[in-house]
Design an enzyme around this catalytic site. Structure first.
Site, mmCIF file in Angstrom:
data_model
loop_
_atom_site.group_PDB
_atom_site.id
_atom_site.type_symbol
_atom_site.label_atom_id
_atom_site.label_comp_id
_atom_site.label_asym_id
_atom_site.label_seq_id
_atom_site.Cartn_x
_atom_site.Cartn_y
_atom_site.Cartn_z
ATOM 1 N N GLU A 226 41.906 34.151 37.620
ATOM 2 C CA GLU A 226 42.001 33.765 36.210
ATOM 3 C C GLU A 226 42.382 35.012 35.432
ATOM 4 O O GLU A 226 41.546 35.890 35.206
ATOM 5 C CB GLU A 226 40.668 33.199 35.712
ATOM 6 N N CYS A 261 40.969 35.700 26.846
ATOM 7 C CA CYS A 261 42.164 35.447 27.657
ATOM 8 C C CYS A 261 43.105 34.493 26.940
ATOM 9 O O CYS A 261 44.325 34.634 27.025
ATOM 10 C CB CYS A 261 41.774 34.863 29.009
#
Length: 455
Positions: A226, A261
């Site tokens: 990720e 993110c």
């Protein structure tokens, strides 16, 4: 290993880093304990994780204080993070029976065909500092529910929170040997890559993710990554409430100091609404309270990593040298702490670092575009593919644009949000694999096909 409060630059704890010997000892314990944990059965594992969820609520105020002290985020945002993690845990517990139990494909008098979802074994979770609870539970909760044991390496910037997670899991009933914490920085991570795990799950930067992927490839075990993003957002010309949209998208860009993110990292605005949007956006940014994480009402506090100050300064200087206009912020704040002023740049182009390289801080570039075609071309211009957002009154218009962008998530009239029931995945340099949703539950299993014919 010293733990430093980024808001005060004071050492708040000193911890002993793991070494090769201690890591191998922990892995040996995990291997032995995993089999017994898997034998407990799914219903018992769910019960234990639900108890962990209850403990997070009971200890929330103390845990939020620990989190803010080591990563620098405002105390209310730390509380929000724990609340969000609990919501995800509850979804996973509520859906584990559906997605982790044996699945019948055919059931006749003479033949049964069944899929079983078996645990991988002992997995290695190398986690991140920006949301230790949120990105952590994405991995170690479904891993534990599926019957795995977990070697959890928190970021060295969130080590105290990692230890709190371990303590509460064990208090909830997770056996001592089933969840172990590895402390340390890059050196500890490198040692883990040489060890014999049944899967690797990493959250962090593209560069580190690529390194991990290359290092563990020969093991031929699952490796999920990720990674980061440079998430674009487009405001079309048919939107109505510019002020509200500016406020919501500013929050999408600057929440948690931009250290998300999926934070909005570049904004494209139709020329017909550009001036109104920029004015409202800057007013919103200038209304925020800046200060210590513990001060009531603070929205912008310290960055977690001192090194990021130099990255942000470099992006600002590069943009200004190439013709950008600075509307707010632009420099490190005066005084103690790793503080950078909320920064808004206009007159930007996709040739600037601020529009191409991940910022991971309180900085945004806003660019005027003449139509949807130009917006789409610029939004697609990135090596990343995590999320993309479109604000318009027309869902068909949004879907037409978003369907042409290679990203794991598309947002219409929203941004910077994650749902437990939807897969969280990145494309291109934003990662491999998925957490959350049924895909995230099953990511920690290996399937077995059963052909059961009556003799």
């Amino acid at each position: 290993m010293n733990v430093i409060n980024p808001a005060t630059e004071e050492v708040i704890a000193t911890l002993q880093e793991d070494n090769e010997s201690s890591l191998h000892a922990k892995l040996e314990i995990l291997v032995k304990a995993q089999k017994e944990w898997a034998k407990k059965g799914l219903s018992e594992r769910i019960r234990v994780i639900q108890q962990f969820d209850d403990l997070l609520e009971a200890e929330k105020e103390r845990l939020a204080g620990v989190l803010s002290s080591e990563v620098g985020k405002p105390l209310q945002q730390s509380r929000n993070e724990i609340n969000g993690a609990r919501s995800r845990i509850q979804w996973m517990c509520g859906n584990s029976v559906k997605y982790l139990s044996d699945e019948e494909v055919i059931n006749t008098i003479d033949l049964k065909e069944v899929i079983s979802y078996d645990p991988l074994g002992v997995i290695c979770n190398i986690s991140a500092w920006n949301y230790p609870y949120l990105v952590g539970v994405n991995v170690f909760i479904p891993a534990l529910l599926a019957g795995n044991a977990v070697l959890y390496k928190p970021s060295e910037y969130a080590s105290l929170t990692g230890l709190e997670i371990e303590k509460l899991l064990k208090l909830a009933g997770v056996p001592d040997g089933v969840f172990q914490v590895a402390l340390g920085g890059r050196e500890t991570g490198e040692l883990l890559l040489d060890m014999d795990f049944a899967g690797y799950y990493f959250t962090g930067s593209y560069r580190t993710g690529q390194h991990i992927y290359q290092r563990v490839a020969a093991k031929m075990v699952p490796c999920q990554l990720e990674l980061g993003g440079k998430d674009p957002l487009y405001v079309a010309d048919d939107v109505k409430d510019i002020k509200a949209i500016a406020a919501g998208t500013a929050d999408g860009a600057f929440y948690n100091n931009g250290q998300s993110c999926c934070a909005v990292e570049r904004i494209y605005v139709h020329e017909k609404v550009y001036d109104s949007y920029v004015s409202s956006f800057v007013n919103e940014v200038k209304s925020w309270k800046i200060g210590l994480p513990t001060e009531e009402g603070v929205y912008i506090a310290a960055l977690t990593r001192k090194e990021q100050l130099e990255v942000l300064d470099g992006q600002v200087q590069d943009a200004l040298a190439k013709g950008a206009v600075l509307l707010s912020g632009g420099k490190r704040a005066v005084g103690k702490g790793y503080n950078f002023e909320p920064t808004v740049l206009t007159g930007v182009s996709n040739e600037m670092k601020v529009m191409q390289e991940e910022s991971f801080g309180p900085i945004i570039g806003i660019m005027k575009v003449k139509d949807d075609a130009e917006a789409l071309r610029l939004m697609k211009d990135s090596v990343y593919g995590l999320t993309a957002s479109v604000y318009t009154d027309s869902v068909d218009r949004a879907k037409e644009i978003l369907s042409q962008i290679d990203s794991g998530t598309g947002y219409w009239n929203c941004c910077d949000r994650v749902s437990a029931g939807l897969p969280w995945s990145g494309r291109k340099h934003s990662g491999i694999g998925a957490t959350l949703s049924h895909q995230g539950l099953r990511a920690f299993t290996k399937t077995k096909s059963w052909h059961l014919r009556k003799g």
